[in-house]
Design a protein around this motif. Structure first.
Motif: not given
Ligand SMILES: Cc1cc2nc3c(=O)[nH]c(=O)nc-3n(C[C@H](O)[C@H](O)[C@H](O)COP(=O)(O)O)c2cc1C
Length: 206
Positions: A42-53, A139-143
Protein backbone atom coordinates in the motif's frame (compact mmCIF):
# COMPACT_ATOMS: atom_id res chain seq x y z
CA UNK A 1 17.71 13.89 3.18
CA UNK A 2 20.08 10.98 2.54
CA UNK A 3 18.85 7.65 3.81
CA UNK A 4 21.72 5.32 4.51
CA UNK A 5 19.93 2.87 6.79
CA UNK A 6 18.39 0.64 4.07
CA UNK A 7 20.44 -2.34 3.03
CA UNK A 8 20.47 -2.37 -0.78
CA UNK A 9 21.65 -5.97 -0.72
CA UNK A 10 18.36 -7.21 0.70
CA UNK A 11 16.40 -5.49 -2.07
CA UNK A 12 18.79 -6.88 -4.68
CA UNK A 13 18.67 -10.36 -3.11
CA UNK A 14 14.85 -10.41 -3.21
CA UNK A 15 14.89 -9.28 -6.86
CA UNK A 16 17.56 -11.81 -7.82
CA UNK A 17 15.98 -14.68 -5.94
CA UNK A 18 12.36 -14.23 -7.04
CA UNK A 19 10.95 -16.38 -9.77
CA UNK A 20 7.49 -17.60 -10.64
CA UNK A 21 6.50 -20.65 -8.63
CA UNK A 22 3.51 -22.71 -9.67
CA UNK A 23 3.45 -25.47 -7.00
CA UNK A 24 2.96 -24.69 -3.31
CA UNK A 25 2.98 -26.36 0.11
CA UNK A 26 -0.57 -26.75 1.42
CA UNK A 27 0.17 -24.41 4.34
CA UNK A 28 -2.03 -21.39 5.06
CA UNK A 29 -0.39 -17.96 5.23
CA UNK A 30 -0.68 -16.45 8.72
CA UNK A 31 -2.77 -13.29 8.71
CA UNK A 32 0.11 -11.22 10.19
CA UNK A 33 2.41 -12.20 7.31
CA UNK A 34 -0.21 -11.33 4.70
CA UNK A 35 -0.86 -8.01 6.42
CA UNK A 36 2.84 -7.25 6.61
CA UNK A 37 3.21 -7.86 2.88
CA UNK A 38 0.15 -5.82 1.92
CA UNK A 39 1.26 -3.05 4.27
CA UNK A 40 4.40 -2.71 2.11
CA UNK A 41 2.32 -2.82 -1.07
CA UNK A 42 0.00 0.00 0.00
CA UNK A 43 3.08 2.26 0.23
CA UNK A 44 3.63 2.10 -3.53
CA UNK A 45 3.58 5.48 -5.27
CA UNK A 46 0.95 6.43 -7.84
CA UNK A 47 0.37 9.46 -10.03
CA UNK A 48 -1.47 12.18 -8.06
CA UNK A 49 -1.23 9.72 -5.15
CA UNK A 50 -4.56 8.30 -6.32
CA UNK A 51 -3.79 4.74 -5.11
CA UNK A 52 -6.49 3.13 -7.26
CA UNK A 53 -5.54 -0.42 -6.26
CA UNK A 54 -7.70 -2.78 -4.25
CA UNK A 55 -7.03 -6.37 -3.18
CA UNK A 56 -9.12 -9.46 -2.57
CA UNK A 57 -7.23 -12.23 -0.78
CA UNK A 58 -8.90 -15.45 -1.85
CA UNK A 59 -8.20 -18.24 0.66
CA UNK A 60 -11.46 -20.17 0.98
CA UNK A 61 -10.83 -23.45 -0.86
CA UNK A 62 -14.22 -23.53 -2.56
CA UNK A 63 -13.88 -19.95 -3.79
CA UNK A 64 -10.31 -20.58 -4.89
CA UNK A 65 -11.45 -23.53 -6.99
CA UNK A 66 -14.01 -21.31 -8.69
CA UNK A 67 -11.30 -18.71 -9.23
CA UNK A 68 -9.14 -21.40 -10.83
CA UNK A 69 -11.95 -22.15 -13.27
CA UNK A 70 -11.94 -18.43 -14.22
CA UNK A 71 -8.16 -18.58 -14.68
CA UNK A 72 -7.99 -21.40 -17.23
CA UNK A 73 -7.37 -23.87 -14.39
CA UNK A 74 -3.78 -22.71 -14.02
CA UNK A 75 -2.23 -25.10 -11.55
CA UNK A 76 -0.82 -22.40 -9.26
CA UNK A 77 -4.35 -21.22 -8.46
CA UNK A 78 -5.34 -24.73 -7.35
CA UNK A 79 -2.08 -25.22 -5.48
CA UNK A 80 -1.42 -21.93 -3.66
CA UNK A 81 -2.97 -21.41 -0.20
CA UNK A 82 -3.96 -17.90 -1.29
CA UNK A 83 -4.46 -15.96 -4.50
CA UNK A 84 -4.47 -12.19 -4.36
CA UNK A 85 -6.74 -10.53 -6.88
CA UNK A 86 -5.25 -7.11 -7.58
CA UNK A 87 -7.83 -4.83 -9.14
CA UNK A 88 -8.11 -1.13 -9.76
CA UNK A 89 -11.20 1.00 -9.44
CA UNK A 90 -10.96 4.55 -10.69
CA UNK A 91 -14.63 5.25 -10.11
CA UNK A 92 -14.31 4.61 -6.38
CA UNK A 93 -10.96 6.46 -6.29
CA UNK A 94 -12.46 9.61 -7.79
CA UNK A 95 -15.30 9.45 -5.27
CA UNK A 96 -12.87 9.52 -2.36
CA UNK A 97 -10.15 11.91 -3.54
CA UNK A 98 -10.29 13.77 -0.24
CA UNK A 99 -8.70 10.76 1.46
CA UNK A 100 -5.64 10.77 -0.85
CA UNK A 101 -4.87 14.47 -1.32
CA UNK A 102 -2.00 15.31 1.01
CA UNK A 103 -3.15 16.76 4.36
CA UNK A 104 0.02 18.89 4.42
CA UNK A 105 -1.55 21.10 1.75
CA UNK A 106 -3.77 23.81 3.16
CA UNK A 107 -7.56 23.39 2.75
CA UNK A 108 -7.68 25.66 -0.29
CA UNK A 109 -4.87 23.89 -2.06
CA UNK A 110 -6.39 20.53 -1.20
CA UNK A 111 -9.60 21.66 -2.84
CA UNK A 112 -7.71 23.00 -5.89
CA UNK A 113 -5.73 19.78 -6.25
CA UNK A 114 -8.91 17.70 -6.15
CA UNK A 115 -10.44 19.96 -8.80
CA UNK A 116 -7.39 19.61 -11.06
CA UNK A 117 -7.50 15.82 -10.81
CA UNK A 118 -11.28 15.67 -11.36
CA UNK A 119 -11.07 17.99 -14.38
CA UNK A 120 -8.30 15.95 -15.93
CA UNK A 121 -10.22 12.68 -15.64
CA UNK A 122 -13.53 14.31 -16.62
CA UNK A 123 -12.02 14.80 -20.11
CA UNK A 124 -11.40 11.08 -20.41
CA UNK A 125 -13.76 8.24 -21.20
CA UNK A 126 -14.37 5.65 -18.50
CA UNK A 127 -12.28 3.24 -20.53
CA UNK A 128 -9.32 5.66 -20.63
CA UNK A 129 -9.59 6.34 -16.90
CA UNK A 130 -9.68 2.68 -15.99
CA UNK A 131 -6.77 1.91 -18.33
CA UNK A 132 -4.81 4.64 -16.57
CA UNK A 133 -5.66 3.10 -13.20
CA UNK A 134 -4.64 -0.34 -14.39
CA UNK A 135 -1.20 1.05 -15.29
CA UNK A 136 -0.86 2.36 -11.74
CA UNK A 137 -1.91 -1.07 -10.50
CA UNK A 138 1.19 -2.65 -12.03
CA UNK A 139 3.31 -0.54 -9.67
CA UNK A 140 1.54 -2.24 -6.77
CA UNK A 141 2.11 -5.59 -8.49
CA UNK A 142 5.88 -5.00 -8.52
CA UNK A 143 5.86 -4.09 -4.86
CA UNK A 144 3.77 -7.16 -4.05
CA UNK A 145 6.09 -9.61 -5.80
CA UNK A 146 9.19 -8.19 -4.15
CA UNK A 147 7.65 -7.81 -0.68
CA UNK A 148 6.35 -11.39 -0.71
CA UNK A 149 9.76 -12.72 -1.70
CA UNK A 150 11.47 -10.73 1.05
CA UNK A 151 8.93 -12.11 3.57
CA UNK A 152 9.76 -15.71 2.55
CA UNK A 153 6.86 -16.41 0.20
CA UNK A 154 6.95 -17.34 -3.47
CA UNK A 155 4.56 -15.94 -6.02
CA UNK A 156 3.15 -16.43 -9.48
CA UNK A 157 1.71 -13.34 -11.20
CA UNK A 158 -0.97 -14.10 -13.76
CA UNK A 159 -2.68 -12.25 -16.57
CA UNK A 160 -4.21 -15.46 -17.86
CA UNK A 161 -7.82 -15.30 -16.62
CA UNK A 162 -11.25 -14.20 -17.75
CA UNK A 163 -11.76 -10.74 -16.19
CA UNK A 164 -15.55 -10.85 -16.52
CA UNK A 165 -15.69 -14.21 -14.73
CA UNK A 166 -13.38 -13.03 -11.94
CA UNK A 167 -15.42 -9.85 -11.50
CA UNK A 168 -18.67 -11.83 -11.31
CA UNK A 169 -17.20 -14.33 -8.86
CA UNK A 170 -15.91 -11.68 -6.45
CA UNK A 171 -18.64 -9.14 -7.01
CA UNK A 172 -16.17 -6.51 -8.26
CA UNK A 173 -17.53 -3.32 -9.83
CA UNK A 174 -18.23 -3.39 -13.57
CA UNK A 175 -15.68 -0.63 -14.24
CA UNK A 176 -12.86 -2.41 -12.37
CA UNK A 177 -9.71 -3.58 -14.12
CA UNK A 178 -7.65 -6.51 -12.92
CA UNK A 179 -3.91 -6.04 -13.63
CA UNK A 180 -3.11 -9.49 -12.24
CA UNK A 181 -3.91 -12.42 -10.01
CA UNK A 182 -1.03 -13.41 -7.76
CA UNK A 183 -0.72 -16.92 -6.33
CA UNK A 184 1.28 -16.82 -3.10
CA UNK A 185 2.57 -19.36 -0.58
CA UNK A 186 5.53 -21.46 0.50
CA UNK A 187 7.09 -22.87 -2.63
CA UNK A 188 7.11 -26.61 -3.45
CA UNK A 189 9.19 -26.53 -6.63
CA UNK A 190 12.39 -24.93 -7.85
CA UNK A 191 10.92 -22.95 -10.73
CA UNK A 192 12.94 -21.76 -13.69
CA UNK A 193 16.20 -19.88 -13.13
CA UNK A 194 15.85 -16.20 -13.95
CA UNK A 195 16.49 -15.31 -17.55
CA UNK A 196 16.73 -11.56 -18.19
CA UNK A 197 17.96 -9.18 -20.82
CA UNK A 198 21.39 -7.75 -20.03
CA UNK A 199 21.50 -4.16 -18.85
CA UNK A 200 23.32 -2.92 -21.95
CA UNK A 201 20.51 -4.11 -24.23
CA UNK A 202 17.79 -2.19 -22.37
CA UNK A 203 19.54 0.94 -21.09
CA UNK A 204 21.32 3.77 -22.80
CA UNK A 205 22.66 6.89 -21.21
CA UNK A 206 21.84 9.98 -23.21
C1 LIG B 1 1.65 -9.37 -15.49
C2 LIG B 1 2.13 -10.79 -15.59
C3 LIG B 1 1.28 -11.77 -16.06
C4 LIG B 1 1.68 -13.10 -16.12
N1 LIG B 1 0.77 -14.07 -16.46
C5 LIG B 1 1.11 -15.37 -16.30
C6 LIG B 1 0.12 -16.39 -16.42
O1 LIG B 1 -1.06 -16.14 -16.66
N2 LIG B 1 0.52 -17.67 -16.25
C7 LIG B 1 1.80 -18.01 -15.93
O2 LIG B 1 2.08 -19.19 -15.76
N3 LIG B 1 2.76 -17.05 -15.80
C8 LIG B 1 2.44 -15.74 -15.96
N4 LIG B 1 3.38 -14.77 -15.76
C9 LIG B 1 4.75 -15.15 -15.36
C10 LIG B 1 5.79 -14.77 -16.41
O3 LIG B 1 5.76 -15.69 -17.46
C11 LIG B 1 7.16 -14.76 -15.69
O4 LIG B 1 7.15 -13.75 -14.71
C12 LIG B 1 8.31 -14.52 -16.64
O5 LIG B 1 8.42 -15.55 -17.56
C13 LIG B 1 9.62 -14.39 -15.87
O6 LIG B 1 9.84 -15.53 -15.09
P1 LIG B 1 10.01 -15.45 -13.52
O7 LIG B 1 8.78 -14.82 -12.96
O8 LIG B 1 10.15 -16.88 -13.07
O9 LIG B 1 11.22 -14.63 -13.22
C14 LIG B 1 3.01 -13.44 -15.73
C15 LIG B 1 3.86 -12.44 -15.30
C16 LIG B 1 3.45 -11.14 -15.22
C17 LIG B 1 4.41 -10.09 -14.67
Amino acid sequence: MMNTSIDFRSVRDAAEQRRSIRAYEPVPIPREDMEEILDVVRRAPSAFNVQPWRFVVVETPELKERLAAAAFNQRQVHSAPAVIVLYTDMKSSLESLDSVVHPGLGPEQQEATQRTIRNMFAKQSEDERETWAQGQGYIALGYLLLAAEARGYRTSPMAGFDPAAVKALLDLPENARIPALVAIGRGAEEGFPQHRLPLESIVRVA
